[in-house]
Design a protein around this motif. Structure first.
Motif, PDB file in Angstrom:
ATOM      1  N   LEU A 116     -55.225  47.802  86.710  1.00 53.83           N
ATOM      2  CA  LEU A 116     -53.841  47.550  85.661  1.00 53.83           C
ATOM      3  C   LEU A 116     -54.073  48.333  84.836  1.00 53.83           C
ATOM      4  O   LEU A 116     -52.100  48.199  84.834  1.00 53.83           O
ATOM      5  CB  LEU A 116     -54.775  45.841  85.018  1.00 53.83           C
ATOM      6  N   LEU A 117     -54.140  49.027  84.485  1.00 52.82           N
ATOM      7  CA  LEU A 117     -53.356  49.921  83.548  1.00 52.82           C
ATOM      8  C   LEU A 117     -52.460  51.185  84.011  1.00 52.82           C
ATOM      9  O   LEU A 117     -51.253  50.671  84.241  1.00 52.82           O
ATOM     10  CB  LEU A 117     -54.329  50.711  82.969  1.00 52.82           C
ATOM     11  N   ALA A 118     -52.938  51.259  85.691  1.00 52.42           N
ATOM     12  CA  ALA A 118     -52.139  52.127  86.405  1.00 52.42           C
ATOM     13  C   ALA A 118     -50.548  51.463  87.057  1.00 52.42           C
ATOM     14  O   ALA A 118     -49.557  52.039  86.825  1.00 52.42           O
ATOM     15  CB  ALA A 118     -52.990  52.505  87.504  1.00 52.42           C
ATOM     16  N   ASN A 119     -51.085  49.949  87.060  1.00 49.75           N
ATOM     17  CA  ASN A 119     -49.368  49.216  87.544  1.00 49.75           C
ATOM     18  C   ASN A 119     -48.960  48.184  85.533  1.00 49.75           C
ATOM     19  O   ASN A 119     -47.502  48.991  86.106  1.00 49.75           O
ATOM     20  CB  ASN A 119     -49.861  47.392  87.374  1.00 49.75           C
ATOM     21  N   MET A 120     -49.752  48.816  84.948  1.00 49.67           N
ATOM     22  CA  MET A 120     -48.495  48.668  83.963  1.00 49.67           C
ATOM     23  C   MET A 120     -47.948  49.589  83.405  1.00 49.67           C
ATOM     24  O   MET A 120     -46.235  49.902  83.851  1.00 49.67           O
ATOM     25  CB  MET A 120     -49.333  48.523  82.665  1.00 49.67           C
ATOM     26  N   ILE A 121     -47.698  50.829  83.658  1.00 47.62           N
ATOM     27  CA  ILE A 121     -47.507  52.250  83.484  1.00 47.62           C
ATOM     28  C   ILE A 121     -47.096  52.402  84.851  1.00 47.62           C
ATOM     29  O   ILE A 121     -45.639  53.304  84.359  1.00 47.62           O
ATOM     30  CB  ILE A 121     -48.678  53.124  83.811  1.00 47.62           C
ATOM     31  N   THR A 122     -46.979  52.379  85.592  1.00 51.40           N
ATOM     32  CA  THR A 122     -46.012  52.066  86.749  1.00 51.40           C
ATOM     33  C   THR A 122     -44.830  51.239  86.752  1.00 51.40           C
ATOM     34  O   THR A 122     -43.405  50.918  86.670  1.00 51.40           O
ATOM     35  CB  THR A 122     -46.860  51.928  88.548  1.00 51.40           C
ATOM     36  N   LEU A 123     -45.054  50.286  86.232  1.00 51.37           N
ATOM     37  CA  LEU A 123     -44.097  49.444  86.153  1.00 51.37           C
ATOM     38  C   LEU A 123     -43.161  49.711  85.015  1.00 51.37           C
ATOM     39  O   LEU A 123     -41.506  49.485  84.655  1.00 51.37           O
ATOM     40  CB  LEU A 123     -44.357  48.023  85.711  1.00 51.37           C
ATOM     41  N   LEU A 124     -43.848  50.013  83.719  1.00 53.36           N
ATOM     42  CA  LEU A 124     -42.765  50.496  82.272  1.00 53.36           C
ATOM     43  C   LEU A 124     -41.836  51.452  82.592  1.00 53.36           C
ATOM     44  O   LEU A 124     -40.918  51.850  82.742  1.00 53.36           O
ATOM     45  CB  LEU A 124     -43.510  51.618  81.252  1.00 53.36           C
TER      46      LEU A 124
ATOM     47  N   ILE B 184     -40.385  52.331  86.377  1.00 50.78           N
ATOM     48  CA  ILE B 184     -39.319  51.705  86.758  1.00 50.78           C
ATOM     49  C   ILE B 184     -38.911  50.783  86.039  1.00 50.78           C
ATOM     50  O   ILE B 184     -37.218  51.702  85.793  1.00 50.78           O
ATOM     51  CB  ILE B 184     -40.039  50.856  87.836  1.00 50.78           C
ATOM     52  N   VAL B 185     -38.979  50.077  84.588  1.00 46.68           N
ATOM     53  CA  VAL B 185     -38.302  49.717  84.066  1.00 46.68           C
ATOM     54  C   VAL B 185     -37.196  50.647  82.948  1.00 46.68           C
ATOM     55  O   VAL B 185     -35.869  50.180  82.937  1.00 46.68           O
ATOM     56  CB  VAL B 185     -38.976  48.795  83.031  1.00 46.68           C
ATOM     57  N   LEU B 186     -37.670  51.870  82.972  1.00 44.10           N
ATOM     58  CA  LEU B 186     -37.294  52.331  82.350  1.00 44.10           C
ATOM     59  C   LEU B 186     -36.487  53.844  82.959  1.00 44.10           C
ATOM     60  O   LEU B 186     -34.972  53.435  82.236  1.00 44.10           O
ATOM     61  CB  LEU B 186     -38.283  53.901  81.128  1.00 44.10           C
ATOM     62  N   GLY B 187     -36.386  53.479  83.905  1.00 44.61           N
ATOM     63  CA  GLY B 187     -35.574  54.518  84.782  1.00 44.61           C
ATOM     64  C   GLY B 187     -34.422  53.437  85.459  1.00 44.61           C
ATOM     65  O   GLY B 187     -33.066  54.179  85.188  1.00 44.61           O
ATOM     66  N   ALA B 188     -35.085  52.467  85.174  1.00 46.84           N
ATOM     67  CA  ALA B 188     -33.695  51.144  85.546  1.00 46.84           C
ATOM     68  C   ALA B 188     -32.352  50.989  84.837  1.00 46.84           C
ATOM     69  O   ALA B 188     -30.808  50.674  84.907  1.00 46.84           O
ATOM     70  CB  ALA B 188     -33.889  49.991  85.947  1.00 46.84           C
TER      71      ALA B 188
END
Length: 139
Positions: A13-21, A23-27
Protein backbone atom coordinates in the motif's frame (compact mmCIF):
# COMPACT_ATOMS: atom_id res chain seq x y z
CA UNK A 1 19.31 -2.45 -1.67
CA UNK A 2 17.50 -5.75 -1.22
CA UNK A 3 16.45 -4.57 2.21
CA UNK A 4 14.72 -1.57 0.67
CA UNK A 5 12.97 -3.73 -1.92
CA UNK A 6 11.81 -6.24 0.68
CA UNK A 7 10.56 -3.34 2.86
CA UNK A 8 8.31 -2.07 0.05
CA UNK A 9 7.33 -5.62 -0.99
CA UNK A 10 5.92 -6.13 2.49
CA UNK A 11 4.17 -2.73 2.47
CA UNK A 12 2.48 -2.74 -0.93
CA UNK A 13 0.00 0.00 0.00
CA UNK A 14 2.85 2.39 0.84
CA UNK A 15 4.62 1.53 -2.44
CA UNK A 16 1.42 2.11 -4.41
CA UNK A 17 0.79 5.45 -2.68
CA UNK A 18 4.35 6.67 -3.45
CA UNK A 19 4.00 5.54 -7.08
CA UNK A 20 0.65 7.31 -7.39
CA UNK A 21 2.11 10.46 -5.81
CA UNK A 22 4.98 10.48 -8.35
CA UNK A 23 2.55 10.05 -11.27
CA UNK A 24 0.27 12.86 -10.04
CA UNK A 25 3.20 15.24 -9.48
CA UNK A 26 4.52 14.40 -12.96
CA UNK A 27 1.13 15.10 -14.56
CA UNK A 28 0.80 18.42 -12.72
CA UNK A 29 4.31 19.41 -13.79
CA UNK A 30 3.65 18.52 -17.44
CA UNK A 31 0.48 20.62 -17.47
CA UNK A 32 2.15 23.66 -15.90
CA UNK A 33 5.40 23.70 -17.91
CA UNK A 34 5.50 26.51 -20.45
CA UNK A 35 5.93 24.91 -23.84
CA UNK A 36 6.85 27.03 -26.82
CA UNK A 37 7.35 25.04 -29.98
CA UNK A 38 7.29 28.26 -32.02
CA UNK A 39 8.95 31.06 -30.03
CA UNK A 40 8.22 34.69 -30.90
CA UNK A 41 10.76 35.87 -33.43
CA UNK A 42 10.86 39.26 -35.07
CA UNK A 43 11.71 39.31 -38.76
CA UNK A 44 12.85 42.92 -38.77
CA UNK A 45 10.10 43.88 -41.19
CA UNK A 46 7.19 46.27 -40.83
CA UNK A 47 4.12 46.35 -43.05
CA UNK A 48 2.24 49.63 -43.46
CA UNK A 49 -1.21 49.26 -45.02
CA UNK A 50 -3.44 52.24 -45.83
CA UNK A 51 -6.95 51.94 -47.28
CA UNK A 52 -8.05 54.60 -49.77
CA UNK A 53 -11.56 53.59 -50.90
CA UNK A 54 -12.52 54.33 -54.50
CA UNK A 55 -9.04 55.39 -55.60
CA UNK A 56 -7.10 54.28 -58.64
CA UNK A 57 -3.55 52.95 -58.23
CA UNK A 58 -2.17 56.27 -59.54
CA UNK A 59 -4.12 58.26 -56.95
CA UNK A 60 -3.01 55.91 -54.19
CA UNK A 61 0.62 56.31 -55.30
CA UNK A 62 0.53 60.11 -55.46
CA UNK A 63 -1.65 60.93 -52.47
CA UNK A 64 -0.84 58.18 -49.97
CA UNK A 65 2.24 56.07 -50.76
CA UNK A 66 4.51 58.99 -51.68
CA UNK A 67 3.46 60.98 -48.60
CA UNK A 68 4.27 58.11 -46.25
CA UNK A 69 7.56 57.38 -48.04
CA UNK A 70 8.63 61.03 -47.61
CA UNK A 71 8.33 60.68 -43.84
CA UNK A 72 10.01 57.25 -43.81
CA UNK A 73 13.13 58.77 -45.41
CA UNK A 74 13.81 60.59 -42.13
CA UNK A 75 13.91 57.35 -40.10
CA UNK A 76 17.42 56.11 -39.29
CA UNK A 77 17.82 52.33 -39.30
CA UNK A 78 15.76 51.42 -42.36
CA UNK A 79 17.66 49.14 -44.70
CA UNK A 80 15.15 49.37 -47.55
CA UNK A 81 11.48 49.68 -48.28
CA UNK A 82 9.24 48.55 -51.09
CA UNK A 83 5.80 49.85 -51.89
CA UNK A 84 2.82 48.68 -53.85
CA UNK A 85 0.03 51.06 -54.82
CA UNK A 86 -3.01 49.05 -55.74
CA UNK A 87 -6.60 49.98 -56.29
CA UNK A 88 -7.99 51.19 -52.95
CA UNK A 89 -4.87 50.30 -50.92
CA UNK A 90 -1.25 51.27 -50.34
CA UNK A 91 1.17 48.68 -48.98
CA UNK A 92 4.68 49.55 -47.85
CA UNK A 93 7.11 46.85 -46.67
CA UNK A 94 9.94 48.28 -44.53
CA UNK A 95 13.05 46.19 -43.84
CA UNK A 96 14.96 47.25 -40.72
CA UNK A 97 18.75 47.14 -40.65
CA UNK A 98 19.86 44.17 -38.51
CA UNK A 99 22.50 46.30 -36.74
CA UNK A 100 19.89 48.72 -35.37
CA UNK A 101 17.71 48.36 -32.28
CA UNK A 102 14.44 46.92 -33.63
CA UNK A 103 12.24 48.54 -30.97
CA UNK A 104 13.68 52.01 -31.53
CA UNK A 105 13.31 51.80 -35.30
CA UNK A 106 9.76 50.43 -34.99
CA UNK A 107 8.88 53.35 -32.72
CA UNK A 108 10.44 55.83 -35.18
CA UNK A 109 8.48 54.28 -38.06
CA UNK A 110 5.22 54.64 -36.12
CA UNK A 111 6.03 58.26 -35.32
CA UNK A 112 6.91 58.99 -38.98
CA UNK A 113 3.65 57.48 -40.22
CA UNK A 114 1.68 59.41 -37.59
CA UNK A 115 3.28 62.65 -38.85
CA UNK A 116 1.56 62.21 -42.22
CA UNK A 117 -1.49 64.39 -41.81
CA UNK A 118 -2.30 65.48 -45.36
CA UNK A 119 -3.91 62.24 -46.53
CA UNK A 120 -7.10 62.55 -48.60
CA UNK A 121 -10.38 62.88 -46.72
CA UNK A 122 -11.53 59.50 -48.10
CA UNK A 123 -8.83 57.85 -45.98
CA UNK A 124 -10.85 57.57 -42.79
CA UNK A 125 -8.72 54.95 -40.98
CA UNK A 126 -5.16 55.49 -39.80
CA UNK A 127 -2.53 53.42 -41.60
CA UNK A 128 -2.22 49.95 -40.12
CA UNK A 129 1.34 49.27 -38.96
CA UNK A 130 2.17 45.59 -38.44
CA UNK A 131 5.50 44.33 -37.14
CA UNK A 132 6.08 41.00 -38.83
CA UNK A 133 7.21 38.05 -36.74
CA UNK A 134 6.14 34.54 -35.90
CA UNK A 135 3.38 35.92 -33.69
CA UNK A 136 1.80 37.53 -36.80
CA UNK A 137 1.04 34.18 -38.36
CA UNK A 138 -1.41 31.61 -36.99
CA UNK A 139 0.09 28.24 -36.13
Amino acid sequence: MTGLLSYFAQRRLLANMITLLIIVLGAVTIMSIKRDSFPDLEFGEVLITTKYPGASPQDVELKVTNEIEKELKSVVGIKEYKSWSLENVSIIMVVIDADEDQDDVNRDIREAVNRVTDLPSEVTESPLITELGTSSFPM
